[in-house]
Motif scaffolding. Structure first.
Motif: not given
Length: 380
Positions: A78-83, A130-137, A139-145
């Motif tokens: 939902a936050q990043n469809p590319d993932l 909490q689920l939404r914040q875990l998802a944001e986390y 996505v951020e970790k994936a972007a920064n590898e």
């Protein structure tokens, strides 16, 4: 000083089987040497949570499930469809970093091809936020590898608790640091009198077969038995108001939580065999006390099982016993609630006046909300 809100409810339940044991029989318990009808606390807490949606938005609620990978993967997409192709793996990485054990889903085990994501080995309670914040986390970790870190995930799970999570708590066996102590305790509901379970023998007739004139077998299409009982239940729950405030982190959220619990706990009814018995009722008597000493159940009023007398049934003597027990405890221990609220139906109203003038239930909830607001303001 800690404040507690005690809910005492007397409720008639007609012939029913709302909560069964492993053999299909209505649950019972022995109390005061007599067999009583029983509805487990787990059962009524579940039904209370189900009714929360009538009074709260999903943002205020959570999910208790072992399908945590599915939920988090959906939030990631939902936050990043590319993932989407790697969303499940990213979700797995988060929970494994936390230390939660995962296993293959039953669908995956049974299917020849891989179907379904892994599931946790036990139910995990997560708030929507909490689920939404875990998802944001994630996505951020994936972007920064980068790989997820345990401490960072723990911080996310130790804030923004949902109302149901703050009330009923969370236990994570693999990481006690994200446990949440329940601010609400719910007793097993028991009948104020003794009961004997009864059996309903039933048959089902085949509509087509019964209309066939050539059919010689006039027997039923099926037959069986259903065990049931009827009772006047004493229900009790208590909320540690200060712990609820600590879990939620907000006065406004705490007031909303008390309001929602009061309405949902009073109006909920377990749904076992409801299509067979149509047993939905509302309480005959409600007594809410707000205390600053300790929670006090009034179940001792019914240790000596009530016996029915002609023309009285069980409700009238049950309310009388409840009122007397409240007064006796006050006299014996010299403790008096900060405030008391009552609501009753029929003759119960007159009996409850000995505690406090009864009001309509919406007014009771409103008065309780106002008091909770005042107590929280004093505690700042």
């Amino acid at each position: 000083m800690t404040n507690f809100i005690d809910f005492h409810i007397l409720q008639n339940v007609p012939p029913s089987c709302v909560n069964r044991d492993d053999s299909g029989s209505p649950k019972t318990a022995t109390f005061g040497g007599q067999r009583r009808a029983r509805v487990s606390s787990q059962c009524w807490k579940r039904e209370t949570r189900q009714v929360f949606g009538d009074f709260l938005n999903q943002e205020d609620l959570g999910y208790r499930t072992n399908r945590i990978v599915d939920l988090l993967a959906e939030q990631i997409v939902a936050q990043n469809p590319d993932l989407e192709p790697e969303s499940a793996k990213l979700a797995v990485d988060v929970f494994k970093a936390l230390g939660i054990k995962l296993k293959a889903s039953r669908a995956k085990k049974d299917a020849e091809e891989e179907v379904g994501n892994d599931v946790s080995t036990y139910l995990v309670f997560l708030s929507s936020l909490q689920l939404r914040q875990l998802a944001e986390y994630a996505v951020e970790k994936a972007a920064n590898e980068e790989k997820p870190k345990k401490r960072e995930i723990e911080r996310l799970l130790n804030r923004n608790h949902s109302v149901d999570l703050a009330l009923f708590g969370r236990m994570v066996a693999d990481d006690a640091s994200v446990n949440v102590d329940a601010s609400c305790q719910v007793a097993h509901a028991i009948s104020t009198h003794s009961v004997e379970n009864e059996f309903d023998f039933f048959t089902a007739v085949d509509d087509v077969k019964s209309q066939d004139e050539a059919e010689t077998d006039a027997g039923a299409g099926m037959m069986g038995t259903v065990e049931f009982n009827s009772s006047t239940l004493y229900r009790y729950a208590t909320i540690n108001l200060d712990m609820l405030r600590e879990n939620l982190g907000s006065d406004d959220a705490t007031v909303r939580a008390v309001d929602a619990f009061a309405q949902a706990f009073v109006k909920s009814m377990p749904t076992g065999k409801q299509n067979t018995f149509a047993n939905r009722t509302l309480p005959e008597a409600i007594y809410v006390s707000v205390r600053d000493d300790q929670p006090v159940s009034l179940v001792g009023a019914f240790e000596n099982a009530i016996t029915s007398r002609e023309g009285t049934g069980f409700v009238t003597p049950s309310v009388s016993r409840l009122v007397k027990e409240a007064a006796d405890i006050e006299d014996a221990y010299g403790v008096k609630p900060l405030a008391q609220f009552t609501c009753g139906v029929g003759d119960s109203r007159e009996q409850l006046r000995q505690i406090q003038e009864p009001v309509a239930f919406p007014q009771l909830v409103s008065d309780l909300d106002n008091l909770v607001t005042e107590l929280l303001a004093k505690g700042e």
